[in-house]
Design a protein around this motif. Structure first.
Motif, PDB file in Angstrom:
ATOM      1  N   GLY A   1       0.843  -1.181   0.000  1.00 62.73           N
ATOM      2  CA  GLY A   1       0.000   0.000   0.000  1.00 62.73           C
ATOM      3  C   GLY A   1       0.878   1.230   0.000  1.00 62.73           C
ATOM      4  N   SER A   2       0.657   2.115   0.948  1.00 62.73           N
ATOM      5  CA  SER A   2       1.473   3.320   1.071  1.00 62.73           C
ATOM      6  C   SER A   2       1.927   3.454   2.508  1.00 62.73           C
TER       7      SER A   2
ATOM      8  N   LEU B   1      -1.601   9.409   3.076  1.00 61.15           N
ATOM      9  CA  LEU B   1      -1.885   9.086   1.673  1.00 61.15           C
ATOM     10  C   LEU B   1      -3.154   9.817   1.252  1.00 61.15           C
TER      11      LEU B   1
ATOM     12  N   LEU C   1      -5.028  10.258  -5.452  1.00 63.20           N
ATOM     13  CA  LEU C   1      -5.641   9.116  -6.128  1.00 63.20           C
ATOM     14  C   LEU C   1      -6.268   9.588  -7.434  1.00 63.20           C
TER      15      LEU C   1
ATOM     16  N   THR D   1      -1.688   6.265  -7.278  1.00 61.90           N
ATOM     17  CA  THR D   1      -1.724   6.931  -5.977  1.00 61.90           C
ATOM     18  C   THR D   1      -0.440   7.716  -5.766  1.00 61.90           C
TER      19      THR D   1
ATOM     20  N   HIS E   1     -11.926   1.282   6.333  1.00 64.05           N
ATOM     21  CA  HIS E   1     -10.695   1.999   6.656  1.00 64.05           C
ATOM     22  C   HIS E   1     -10.576   2.258   8.153  1.00 64.05           C
TER      23      HIS E   1
ATOM     24  N   SER F   1     -10.776   3.383  -3.084  1.00 67.57           N
ATOM     25  CA  SER F   1     -10.696   4.295  -1.944  1.00 67.57           C
ATOM     26  C   SER F   1      -9.320   4.178  -1.297  1.00 67.57           C
ATOM     27  N   VAL F   2      -8.822   5.296  -0.769  1.00 72.17           N
ATOM     28  CA  VAL F   2      -7.535   5.296  -0.068  1.00 72.17           C
ATOM     29  C   VAL F   2      -7.728   5.900   1.314  1.00 72.17           C
TER      30      VAL F   2
ATOM     31  N   VAL G   1      -5.228   0.852   0.342  1.00 69.79           N
ATOM     32  CA  VAL G   1      -5.878   1.084  -0.947  1.00 69.79           C
ATOM     33  C   VAL G   1      -6.867  -0.062  -1.136  1.00 69.79           C
TER      34      VAL G   1
END
Length: 808
Positions: free
Chosen positions: A507-508, A517, A520, A532, A773, A791-792, A799
């Protein structure tokens, strides 16, 4: 014999003495009497290892600060001042005919996490790797390219444990009065099998802790499987040990653990009753009888001046613990015997046993050190990105599944007859025989004296190409030696057949240092590509169909926003220092770099005709650039000044002649690109405009998304109410399914996503709500295939790929 990726043969001569000498020059072996010579601990290291304490109140406070001094109970009467467009819309307040289901999660939660990654050898034959991220318990069957999710938590998960029979998982959360959910691990034989659901529908048990607790720090099943041991933090920030007869939902015992922070809980695989706790300047050995009490001998070691954060029992019944300073301690019969100093540069974040008496240690320095049966470090592996190692699992569940204390294991399995009636006797296809063969071989004595560092990134000009058109080799998945989770949200498998680790997901990187993050965008033409950008400096390109990261590059600066141009050839990227730059879609050429502002670029948007680029900054301006060509000529010809706070969102109209914008203090402005002073501008012309996008959260078409909203947990049927205002709604996006149906996706500060019919201008609008999330949803974006939403998460780095499906 194939050589493991940890080791590299250099020559036929025996160089073990040379290597061990070089290791001993770095590692000092001390007796207990020499402990007082060590240096003081770094308070920053301790703070980074303490589990995060976050609740909804802090999210509300954070959202309020970000939106200046606007109250979370936003005055919804001001929405009446937004005039409707002259175009007539038919009002339909019914539920949208589409729903969302999670298809894939990119990334692994590596922040403040330990013991959150499991690969139980005795698990179902499809070999799930079990971990958690955000509010989700995730089972990844990577050989089948399937993910199954447990969605029963309403708050982010902080800890996880696997039962000794390897078919049951427990997850704990944070927040006042946290709960622990115990659920089955599903059995999946084939990817095309229809006898499984993507969501685990119902938990076996839910244990609700007292309101005095604010977080579950770590949990573990006892060796016999009958008890669940919980370390929970109370409102006085003191750790307590709770012991549950979890099948009866009954608390058996409660005991104060320590008046300082506790990091970890390790169960003794050789005993039905014993376990170890590790924390700030203490390590304690405990026993469960009718009450929990510390082992007498351990009290002799309570004058320690070092913090222990990780540990594991070895096959020799020796306990190895890792410290905040990079040392490894060895304990025999609850007494300290040997100390190895300076093994890692910084905290030893994980100690993982192997099937024999060997073990691995991982640290914040990004190194994995291999130890032999004599408890000597004989080799190491280094990740090029130097990301902190957060979890390592070789599949033995701390030795329980390898037969350590085997008689107890048989009793534990018998005690669960009837509980998992859906599971039949089956043999696991996982095999760790490679590690056993490797450690018996003399090849361990002929390793290089230098660190063997495989170039994981394999990049040119810091550009990494990760895509591989070859399908996943099931044989490689069957030959897994161990898995590694890193703090940068990446997960790797070290296998017998590959000389380099296999990257499973990424991911990030998000952290307590403020790394988040936000950026996007989806490709305007290719329905399988999205991109992203985050504070970690990486632009990452993902493939929806392959469900993998295919390309990434680190630009060495915090990135905040990103967007494709209409042709998808170029990408505009906004940074946190006020600059933005243009790169090509392959990320290998920077076309233009422009610095006209001094603060964060929150949003960028190309006009539909591709001739203009609008750039919104923290300086309260929107700069309009004329794009002369794809070769990189960008000329600023207009600056829109008028907002009293920083600009957060921009939308273009379909004719590329008007812009609307939102600011942090809830302003809605309209701008025209007409610069001819002789032409009069109709002040209400914006009411006649058809807008190309709908990123602005405050507009007439989104008036109905504000107010009290109910999020229902479909697993536990629990309902939670949130009040949504412009300070707790971070993002939105719309998509046109057909002439009769448009949908609006909304992300809020509590980790929830809502789906409405568009336009959603009535307070009576019905919606569907979904939670996944672990923090604010920073951005949402529909793919051009009309069936995928991305979605982030701002703070969890996740992500998530959602499927847009018809409601039955």
């Amino acid at each position: 014999m194939n050589c493991c990726c940890l080791f590299k043969k250099k020559s036929k001569k025996n160089i073990s003495t040379e290597y061990l000498d070089s290791v001993n020059s770095r590692v000092n072996v001390l007796s207990t009497s020499e402990l007082n010579c060590s240096k003081d601990e770094n308070p920053t290291d301790i703070q980074k290892e303490i589990p995060a304490i976050i609740d909804i109140a802090s999210i509300n406070e954070r959202a309020t600060k970000q939106k200046w001094n606007v109250s979370s109970k936003f005055d919804l009467l001001c929405l009446d001042r937004i005039l409707s467009p002259l175009k007539e819309y038919s009002l339909n307040v019914e539920l949208p005919p589409k729903t969302l289901s999670i298809e894939n999660v990119y990334g692994y939660q590596g922040i403040y996490a330990r013991k959150n990654l499991y690969y139980p050898m005795d698990s179902p034959s499809a070999q799930p790797i079990i971990y958690f991220s955000g509010k989700l318990g995730i089972l990844s069957y990577f050989s089948l390219k399937i993910q199954v999710f447990y969605t029963g938590h309403n708050r982010p998960i902080t800890c996880m444990a696997i039962h000794p029979d390897s078919k049951i998982c427990a997850t704990g959360e944070y927040g006042s009065g946290p709960s622990i959910h115990i659920w089955n691990i599903p059995y999946i034989e084939r990817a095309d099998s229809r006898d499984y659901e993507t969501n685990i529908v119902k938990p076996l048990f839910i244990l609700n802790l007292d309101k005095r607790f604010i977080q579950t720090v770590c949990i573990s099943f006892s060796r016999c499987g009958n008890w669940l041991i919980v370390i929970a933090l109370n409102q006085s920030y003191i750790s307590e040990i709770l012991c549950y007869d979890w099948k009866k939902g009954k608390e058996v015992s409660c005991q104060l653990c320590h008046d300082d922070k506790v990091f970890n809980l390790i169960v003794n695989p050789f005993s039905r009753r014993e376990f170890v706790t590790l924390g700030v300047k203490h390590i304690r050995f405990w026993s469960i009888d009718n009450l929990i009490h510390p082992v007498d001998n351990s009290e002799k070691n309570q004058n320690l001046t070092v913090s222990h954060i990780s540990g594991a029992y070895l096959k020799s019944k020796t306990f190895a613990s890792g410290t905040i300073k990079g040392d490894v301690y060895f304990w025999k019969n609850c007494l300290l015997s040997v100390v190895c100093n300076n093994v890692h540069k910084g905290p030893v974040t994980v100690v993982s046993p192997l099937p024999n008496n060997n073990f691995l240690t991982g640290g914040r320095d990004g190194r994995i050190v291999y130890w032999n049966e004599q408890h000597q470090p004989i080799n190491e592996y280094t990740f090029d990105n130097n990301s902190c190692i957060r979890s390592i699992d070789a599949g033995g569940l701390e030795g329980i599944l390898w037969g350590w204390g085997d008689g107890i294991g048989r009793r534990a399995s018998r005690s669960f007859k009837g509980l998992n009636g859906g599971f039949k006797n089956r043999a696991s296809v996982c095999s760790n025989s490679f590690l056993q063969e490797l450690t018996r071989s003399n090849s361990l004595l002929t390793v290089s004296s230098n660190t063997y560092s495989v170039n994981v990134n394999n990049i040119s000009n810091n550009l990494e190409i990760l895509s591989n058109d070859e399908p996943v080799d099931e044989q490689k998945m069957a030959d897994i030696s161990y898995i590694v989770g890193c703090e940068d949200s990446s997960m790797y498998i070290f296998s017998q057949t590959d000389k380099e680790p296999i990257r499973l997901t990424e991911g990030s990187y998000c952290s307590s240092d403020g790394y988040e993050l936000w950026g996007l965008d989806t490709h305007p033409l290719n329905s399988n590509i999205f991109i992203t950008a985050g504070d970690d400096g990486f632009i990452k390109v993902y493939n929806l169909e392959k469900k993998e990261l295919i390309r990434k590059k680190n630009y060495g600066i915090r990135l905040r926003s990103i967007c494709y141009n209409p042709s998808g050839i170029n990408i505009a990227v906004g940074t946190n220092d006020g600059s933005f730059f243009i790169v090509n879609e392959n990320l290998d050429i920077i076309i233009s770099a422009i610095i006209d502002r001094r603060a964060t670029i929150y949003d960028l948007a190309y006009s539909p005709n591709g001739k203009y680029l609008a750039v919104a900054s923290h300086d309260n301006y929107i700069d309009i650039y004329e794009v002369e060509s794809d070769l990189g000529y960008y000329q600023r010809f207009m600056s829109c000044r008028g907002h009293s706070s920083y600009v957060t969102h921009i939308d273009w109209d379909i004719n590329s002649s008007m812009i609307r914008s939102n600011s942090a203090n809830n302003e809605l402005f309209y701008w025209s690109l007409i610069t001819d002073a002789t032409k009069a501008i109709d002040p209400t012309s914006y009411r006649k405009v058809d807008w190309h996008s709908s990123k602005c959260i405050l507009q007439w078409e989104t008036k109905g998304i504000f107010g009290p909203k109910i999020v229902k947990n479909t697993t536990t049927q629990e309902e939670i109410e949130h009040f949504l205002s412009p300070c707790t709604v971070y993002c939105c996006d719309r998509i046109k399914i057909n002439n009769d149906l448009q949908l609006l996706a909304v992300g809020d500060a509590f980790g929830n996503i809502y789906i409405y019919r568009f336009p959603a201008f009535s307070s009576d609008m019905k919606y569907q709500a979904f939670h996944a999330h672990g923090g604010p949803v920073a951005n949402v974006k529909f793919a051009v295939n009309l069936k995928t939403l991305i979605s982030v998460g701002a703070t969890d780095g996740l992500v998530i790929q959602w499927n847009l499906e018809n409601i039955d």
